[in-house]
Design an enzyme around this catalytic site. Structure first.
Site, PDB file in Angstrom:
ATOM      1  N   GLU A 145     -65.035  33.870-106.307  1.00  0.00           N
ATOM      2  CA  GLU A 145     -63.940  33.762-105.346  1.00  0.00           C
ATOM      3  C   GLU A 145     -64.142  34.823-104.277  1.00  0.00           C
ATOM      4  OE1 GLU A 145     -59.656  34.752-103.919  1.00  0.00           O
ATOM      5  OE2 GLU A 145     -61.006  36.051-105.039  1.00  0.00           O
TER       6      GLU A 145
ATOM      7  N   ASP B 215     -62.537  36.927-109.554  1.00  0.00           N
ATOM      8  CA  ASP B 215     -61.691  37.299-108.424  1.00  0.00           C
ATOM      9  C   ASP B 215     -62.384  38.369-107.578  1.00  0.00           C
ATOM     10  OD1 ASP B 215     -58.664  37.032-107.579  1.00  0.00           O
ATOM     11  OD2 ASP B 215     -59.132  39.180-107.478  1.00  0.00           O
TER      12      ASP B 215
END
Lengths: 719, 719
Positions: free
Chosen positions: B426, B397
């Site tokens: 990401e 993330d």
């Protein structure tokens, strides 16, 4: 393995210019503004700052220039190279906590709840802890102050104190408390503890002649006004006024050393049957009289040579010598340093061969010699010898048949003493080899121009050699002819072909040369059909030239050199741009001093589009880019149109890329043909040209915005 | 300064592939043939030879492959990477005196005077000293023999002796005396004394799933069949048959760690007023129950987790975990390692903010912490913890908000133990930042696909990311939706838009993913107009999904995944090629397993044009290039045509680049629509398509050469 310092968060990538990942220096010219760009970024949302570090090589202290953020993480800066020689530069980048704090504070202040606002949404905003933010800023200012002293430190500390005082007020609503002056002062003392620094990159800066030069080659032995004897340095001196008047600035002489007697060449590359009478090839260097540091006795003494060097200089020119590292069998090196040559099992020395051809008058040097160190030193000393006699320009014969590592060492070493020396590589060979010589130090290079005669091949070749990456290390010097190359187009194209080729050479390239007087006297007879060798080539015999012949195109060449000197646009290759013509026999291109458009800065882009969606990689907003500050005076713009057909009139419509000319859409402008002095009135992109090769195969047009008084202008479209 | 060895005459330049001058490894996939090219040359006319050196990093001995000369000094070779992990390669090049001698000897023999020739020109040729040439060759063969032993040395010495015997014959006319066998044998023992060797370059080799993967993301807490309770790992297991049947191979779960209680989020990103009932955001990681190495108690125990990992594997899939390096205020690190966070002057810890937005439930980590070493170790240990539990795929993330240097170290270090781990970045941010993460080790990357809906922007973006230099380090993983992004086109385009986007994702990119079941159930309501956030987002609350709903497009997704698995062309991005369509709403592209045409070798070029004028830099002769050996069986060719308009039928003429399809000019060929099973008969370049978005907005056509029996084929042009 963990790095020694993991807190360097900024990343610096893709620094330009660099040649082969920094393996070789990029090249620039004295006085140039060197534009440096790079991609610079950090993790997260913190702001980065960056600066350019640069200095002449050998100086201890870096000079600094701030870098400007452009869109999409690109940054740029520049510096002026005010000294010829080696320079180094690099980039430092770091997370700028104070600037980040300023930026965040502005957003935070804008988000303060405003108890007096009529808008309930404004009143109900969550509190923004401004006093805490102010204290953070005050700490950053104190830290900044600790990196300097005196008045600056005092001012920074005082700004910190003011911030703390404001914080203590506990006001309902705060204004932005930092003056532009404090922002700028703080930026001068960044915290570089965790600054990233790229590897040093090199730059080589040449004097202006490296970029802009006009070469005239002649054989001194053919310069005697008395047809019964060998020409001399003194004879060459007599021609200097004429050559200077033609507008040349480099006079280049083929080798002037003693010529070997063994296997001496007779006329037309035969083996001489009369070595007493035949003069041989100047490239068969060395005899009992000496080698590469001696003069051919028939040309004159060292006193004569020194006098010539000075006389050339007095005429505003420079003398270029030909350095050909090969030996005749009589060369002193052959007996003094037999280990520098290849020996065959039969005890003989290997001469140059390309079976069935034999060049028994030429011994190549062996760059795999066990005494390569001694060989390198001696070859370098040849340059040093002539440099000490005042020579600063060398045309090197076939450098691609000597080891690349030698050239890189030799040229770099010579330049530590004489950074103003210019080396022209006479390498007509494969592209990688030619480029590698340029990367290794050659200032200028011969090119394929000599064989590029069609429109498409001229265009694609010049686009390759005048744009980065090639233009960062390679400088073309184009020759319509050489003593080795009489191109087929000159053999069959008549006077028009010579005019076309000299116009192309002088306007496509800032540096060019001709082998004269063969060129201006339209010498065009090959030794045999299909050959590029001249009949009765001066390489093997003395020639007599009637420089005053009526058919000479010296007046055209003179005019072209005048145009080149008067128009700075023609003195560099970087602005070269080709325009479309609807006739494949007509080529059109411009050069100008209009500075390239500056890239948009991040600040400009943000002003244009505050909703700029950078985090999604959206394309940067398009908009007007800020032109760099224009140089003093109007730009110089030259548009050249050449009919490439030597036999027939060709006409067509030119479709101009007006931006390149500094002309607006639908604008009427003046073009003056510098070859004829005639002015035409052109309009917008599309304009008509018709060129008769036997009259004048080209227009060289100086483009100017229309002056208020247009009386007397001709509209070429209505002629 | 002179080099230590000046006799290394070969130059090696421009080795490909290399990323940022070798700063980062280039990427390839296990089993790939890695094509290596470089410019290699030497001074003069001597022949050079070169070889490729390669090995898995850490092995002591290099493996070797000979390099082949192409035109214009380019050379190529290749090797198969038969092991995942780090590899190194480099190139050696040297002057090959024996090969040069062979080449010269052939010319010399051809130039021998032939006393018996009827042609006087042949009779009168100068002598060629053949016996001396033979003795030189014999010496070279002796030297070659001295570099080996045994039978090879004996054979080389015997060849030398034969040469000397021939030389002693003093024949009038000689034939070429060296057998191909001896030429090849000598080439195996080159003299490397003066060989140049380039710097080592790195290559990272991933397993196949790095290139070809289909991801399905779901929130485990929403998987309970019993609407009254929180979903569990056991509930997820019940869904595995269905997800596997849809054809996915990676099941990706958002963070599964304990969720913080402080500032816990309620539905729709509000601050929870009921932390007891509200579940909070899984990205607010850490509570009294533990942090990044703990499991959310409501999901299950470690035994449950291990069982799920195994069950996923049993269904032919892999489990991907979400690693989000940020902490809720309750995270154990906050008290155990306060130095890893930024402290404000008021004693509080800095939470994430973007004024006026506050994310008090998230504490970012401070990568400028004085204990950065401890922080790095702990973060690495998080990956190690889950790797030891069998996880091999991580979706990270917001990696761009953590230091780049950390990722480069962490990923490289983890891979020394587990080279099969896949990291998906990401990072939806600026291009340089995304690319830098990929260079630093990320296997796959999220892309801008989510926002690229127009034909031109899709085309230019995919051309950028699927070709070198980007494709040498960056592997796209495209997502039509994520829990963070409900793109406007899905909000307004209805079912057709979902169909279009999933067809584009599965056919443009070899790796893709969806956030389900929101995607297949056409979830398209934003929290408010203009927002990309879902209303009632699963990020903040449990959702119940009716996976069996009639409107689900799961059947289409299932078919697409079947097509991807059955067609190797769709399993790599490197062959992606866009074809022209005369309708801006229709996009057309192909992927195929046809190998790219091999560049012409120097030998082929010379055979085509013996008069090849390489020394003048003439363009290499054009001619048929030898295709690389085709893989077994016919190539797999997939041509996809998508109507990008979700509302209207669009039709147009596709102009095919036939070479990309392996189809000849004027050929009739079969295209089978893999979505419908219908065959069409197409002919030559120009073919007609018409696509109704509500029926099926695309053709996915398998292209095959026409079979002899064409009965039953439909000619789409005559429909």
């Amino acid at each position: 393995m963990k790095p020694a310092e993991g807190r360097k968060r900024a990343v610096i990538e893709a620094i330009q210019p660099q040649v082969d990942c920094g393996r070789y220096p990029a090249r620039r010219i004295l006085g140039d503004r060197v534009d440096i760009s790079a991609a610079i970024f950090s993790d997260g949302h913190d702001h980065v700052a960056a600066r350019l570090l640069y200095k002449p090589e050998g100086e201890r202290e870096w000079r600094f220039a701030p870098m400007t953020a452009l869109v999409n993480d690109m940054w740029s800066s520049s510096f002026i190279v005010d000294r010829a020689g080696a320079w180094v530069f690099t980039i430092q980048a770091w997370v700028d906590h104070f600037e980040t704090w300023c930026y965040d504070l502005k957003k935070r202040l804008a988000a303060q709840p405003d108890p007096s606002s009529p808008d309930p949404a404004k009143r109900d905003l969550p509190p923004q802890d401004i006093p805490v933010a102010f204290e953070i800023g005050a700490q950053l200012l104190d830290q900044t102050a600790s990196r300097t002293k005196g008045a600056d430190a005092k001012q920074l500390k005082s700004a910190a104190a003011s911030l703390r005082a404001l914080a203590a007020e506990n006001a309902a609503l705060y204004d932005y408390p930092i003056s532009l002056e404090i922002e700028q002062l703080a930026a001068r003392y960044p915290d570089l503890s965790f600054a990233a620094q790229a590897s040093d990159l090199r730059l080589w800066v040449d004097r202006e002649r490296a970029r802009f030069s006009s070469w005239y080659e002649l054989f001194p032995r053919s310069t005697s006004p008395d047809s019964s004897r060998h020409g001399t340095f003194a004879d060459v001196e007599l021609l200097l006024p004429e050559i200077a008047a033609m507008g040349f600035d480099i006079l280049y002489l083929p080798p002037i050393h003693p010529i070997g007697r063994a296997f001496r060449k007779g006329p037309n590359n035969t083996i001489s049957t009369n070595p007493g009478l035949d003069e041989g090839s100047p490239w068969a260097i060395g005899s009992a009289e000496g080698g590469h540091k001696a003069l051919h006795p028939k040309l004159g003494t060292f006193a004569d040579f020194d006098h010539l060097v000075a006389a050339v200089r007095d005429h505003g020119m420079e003398l270029a010598m030909d350095i050909a590292f090969q030996c005749s069998p009589d060369h002193p090196w052959v007996t003094e340093h037999p280990e520098w040559f290849i020996h065959r099992p039969d005890g003989s020395i290997q001469y140059a061969e390309n079976p069935p051809k034999k060049y028994q008058d030429i011994y190549p040097l062996n760059f795999e010699s066990s005494d390569w160190r001694g060989l390198w030193d001696e070859l370098r000393s040849v340059f040093q010898f002539w440099i000490h006699r005042g020579v600063r320009v060398f045309r090197v014969d076939n450098p691609h048949t000597k080891a690349f590592a030698f050239w890189e060492w030799c040229i770099a070493d010579l330049r530590t003493e004489a950074p103003d020396v210019i080396f022209l590589a006479e390498a007509f060979t494969r592209p990688h080899v030619m480029y590698s010589l340029a990367k290794g130090g050659y200032t200028q290079s011969y090119t394929y121009f000599t064989w590029r005669t069609g429109k498409d091949e001229l265009q694609s070749y010049f686009e390759e050699i005048t744009k980065p990456p090639v233009s960062d290390f390679f400088t073309p010097n184009v020759w319509p002819n050489t003593p080795d190359i009489l191109h087929a187009s000159l053999q069959t194209g008549g006077r028009a072909a010579f005019m076309q080729r000299i116009i192309l050479a002088t306007t496509l390239a800032a540096s060019y040369g001709i082998y004269g007087p063969a060129f201006e006297l339209l010498e065009n007879v090959p030794i045999r059909q299909g050959s590029e060798e001249y009949l009765n080539s001066e390489k093997y015999q003395i020639r007599r030239w009637d420089r005053a012949a009526a058919h000479s195109i010296a007046p055209l060449i003179t005019r072209l050199n005048q145009i080149r000197r008067a128009n700075p646009a023609l003195q560099s290759d970087l602005s070269l741009h080709f325009h479309t013509v609807d006739n494949p026999q007509i080529i059109c291109y411009s050069k100008s001093t209009i500075p390239p458009p500056a890239p948009m800065t991040l600040a400009e882009a943000q002003a244009l589009s505050s909703a700029h969606d950078a985090h999604r990689g959206a394309a940067p907003p398009s908009g007007p880019s800020t032109a760099r500050p224009a140089p003093a005076g109007p730009p110089n713009v030259i548009l050249t149109v050449v009919n490439l057909d030597p036999h027939n009139e060709q006409a067509g419509w030119v479709d101009l890329d007006l931006k390149q000319l500094g002309i607006g859409h639908d604008e009427t402008f003046d073009v003056e043909d510098l070859l004829t002095g005639i002015h035409y009135q052109w309009h917008d992109r599309s304009n008509y040209v018709a060129l008769r090769p036997h009259v004048m195969p080209a227009h060289i047009l100086r483009v100017t915005r229309r002056s208020p008084d247009t009386s007397g202008l001709l509209d070429i479209n209505t002629l």
